[in-house]
Write a protein that holds these residues in place. Sequence first.
Motif, mmCIF file in Angstrom:
data_model
loop_
_atom_site.group_PDB
_atom_site.id
_atom_site.type_symbol
_atom_site.label_atom_id
_atom_site.label_comp_id
_atom_site.label_asym_id
_atom_site.label_seq_id
_atom_site.Cartn_x
_atom_site.Cartn_y
_atom_site.Cartn_z
ATOM 1 N N ALA A 120 -8.747 -8.378 0.292
ATOM 2 C CA ALA A 120 -7.138 -8.350 0.617
ATOM 3 C C ALA A 120 -6.893 -7.166 1.332
ATOM 4 O O ALA A 120 -6.011 -6.969 2.032
ATOM 5 C CB ALA A 120 -6.292 -8.632 -0.367
ATOM 6 N N GLY A 121 -7.845 -6.134 1.343
ATOM 7 C CA GLY A 121 -7.808 -4.679 2.058
ATOM 8 C C GLY A 121 -9.031 -3.963 1.826
ATOM 9 O O GLY A 121 -9.843 -4.339 0.983
ATOM 10 N N LEU A 122 -8.822 -2.645 2.419
ATOM 11 C CA LEU A 122 -10.193 -2.018 2.256
ATOM 12 C C LEU A 122 -9.658 -0.386 2.477
ATOM 13 O O LEU A 122 -8.790 -0.209 3.222
ATOM 14 C CB LEU A 122 -10.865 -2.150 3.642
ATOM 15 N N GLN A 304 -4.293 8.387 -4.721
ATOM 16 C CA GLN A 304 -2.805 7.385 -5.204
ATOM 17 C C GLN A 304 -2.039 7.318 -3.932
ATOM 18 O O GLN A 304 -1.536 6.053 -3.945
ATOM 19 C CB GLN A 304 -2.083 8.582 -6.038
ATOM 20 N N CYS A 305 -1.920 8.118 -2.798
ATOM 21 C CA CYS A 305 -1.209 7.836 -1.653
ATOM 22 C C CYS A 305 -1.965 6.566 -0.800
ATOM 23 O O CYS A 305 -1.342 5.637 -0.503
ATOM 24 C CB CYS A 305 -1.160 9.174 -0.800
ATOM 25 N N ALA A 306 -3.272 6.818 -0.866
ATOM 26 C CA ALA A 306 -3.970 5.816 -0.173
ATOM 27 C C ALA A 306 -3.809 4.398 -0.935
ATOM 28 O O ALA A 306 -3.625 3.442 -0.145
ATOM 29 C CB ALA A 306 -5.522 6.149 -0.071
ATOM 30 N N SER A 307 -3.775 4.293 -2.284
ATOM 31 C CA SER A 307 -3.750 3.343 -2.997
ATOM 32 C C SER A 307 -2.438 2.545 -2.732
ATOM 33 O O SER A 307 -2.250 1.262 -2.543
ATOM 34 C CB SER A 307 -4.103 3.457 -4.318
ATOM 35 N N GLU A 308 -1.291 3.187 -2.619
ATOM 36 C CA GLU A 308 0.061 2.791 -2.477
ATOM 37 C C GLU A 308 -0.007 2.226 -1.242
ATOM 38 O O GLU A 308 0.770 1.286 -0.827
ATOM 39 C CB GLU A 308 0.983 3.730 -2.820
ATOM 40 N N LEU A 309 -0.210 3.106 -0.039
ATOM 41 C CA LEU A 309 -0.221 2.516 1.206
ATOM 42 C C LEU A 309 -1.030 1.271 1.483
ATOM 43 O O LEU A 309 -0.535 0.167 2.153
ATOM 44 C CB LEU A 309 -1.095 3.524 2.327
ATOM 45 N N LEU A 311 -1.798 -1.203 -0.981
ATOM 46 C CA LEU A 311 -0.888 -2.287 -1.756
ATOM 47 C C LEU A 311 0.597 -2.779 -0.778
ATOM 48 O O LEU A 311 0.647 -3.772 -0.701
ATOM 49 C CB LEU A 311 -0.566 -1.854 -3.237
ATOM 50 N N SER A 312 1.119 -1.627 0.104
ATOM 51 C CA SER A 312 2.058 -2.076 0.609
ATOM 52 C C SER A 312 1.701 -2.883 1.990
ATOM 53 O O SER A 312 2.397 -3.892 2.287
ATOM 54 C CB SER A 312 3.026 -0.836 0.985
ATOM 55 N N ARG A 313 0.580 -2.690 2.445
ATOM 56 C CA ARG A 313 0.163 -3.171 3.775
ATOM 57 C C ARG A 313 -0.017 -4.549 3.206
ATOM 58 O O ARG A 313 0.237 -5.601 4.016
ATOM 59 C CB ARG A 313 -1.088 -2.417 4.138
#
Length: 340
Positions: A120-122, A304-309, A311-313
């Motif tokens: 679902a994302g990378l 943490q910031c990358a993970s949140e970005l 998940l939002s995408r």
Amino acid sequence: MASRPTLKTIADQVGVTVSAVSLALRNDLRISQATRERIQQAAKELGYVYNRHAAGLRRGDSGTVAVCLNDLSNPFFTEFLGHMEARFREADRMMLFCHAHETPSIQARFIRQMAEHGAAGLILVPVAGTTREDLDGPQVRHLQDFPLVLISRDVADTGFDRVINDDVLGIRLLFEHLYEAGHRRFAWLGGGGDTSTARDRECSFRQQMDAAGLPVTRDSVHHGPTTLEFGDAMLERLLTMPEPPTAIMCFSDIIAFGVLAACYRHGVRPGVDISVTGFDDMAAAAYSAPALTSVRVRTDLIGQCASELLLSRMAGEQYPPVRKVVPPELVVRASTGPAA
């Protein structure tokens, strides 16, 4: 061999519909608590295993997140994994993982396989030499509109989110610390020019030298791999110079550890006879001999910031590409001191 129990198996045993079983196993409140408990108990007794792959096909989301790291031989990069895995586990996402060995072909193959398996994302730490074409070019059209976040290393002008360290600031903090301690003869042991981190750190070193009115010569800047061996070999070369440096600034902690090891072999006292700095502040930096002055890259905040970005995408949120630059912290330890 007995067949694997299905939703219908549970429905027949409890005496409800298949849709009721599906809702109950997802703890949907539209099914009464008593019925949910009966269904969940029956599923447990029958050994039912939730088929996430089938559920993912139904909703068009596999529930998996792909993570591709450039080089696991450098423990620094593994620090991102722990911070990201915790957040994805909290979001009920499973991680697919690839070690690219700093090899573009391995990275490209994993990106293709990740898309084929319906990730679902990378999240990607690009291998050395990765260009915009490798991410936005015609051979990777499957990445168009795909949730992708780059971390640690930047790729200029790409249309994806990036979360990186402020490498320019990190070098400035180190240089100012050494300059204030009286150092005027510096050497830079760098990591080449195939990554944004190597380029930005060396560029910042040159800028600081220029601002201080200090010349940058052939003896000031040395390129090599991010290895202990490179740092070890370079110290002997630096010591044979007519005017050896009083401060050695290393692209990474790994190189600095090699320099420290060589110091003792040559009878040089780090922090007394010569100052040595690293960059990244890996966990081992606090326990080297002597403890290494370094720049702490906030792998926790970046992860943490990358993970949140991501998940939002993955949730479908639309906004212009984000480029987040995270400031590092200077950590002064015993490997640096006043100029001898």
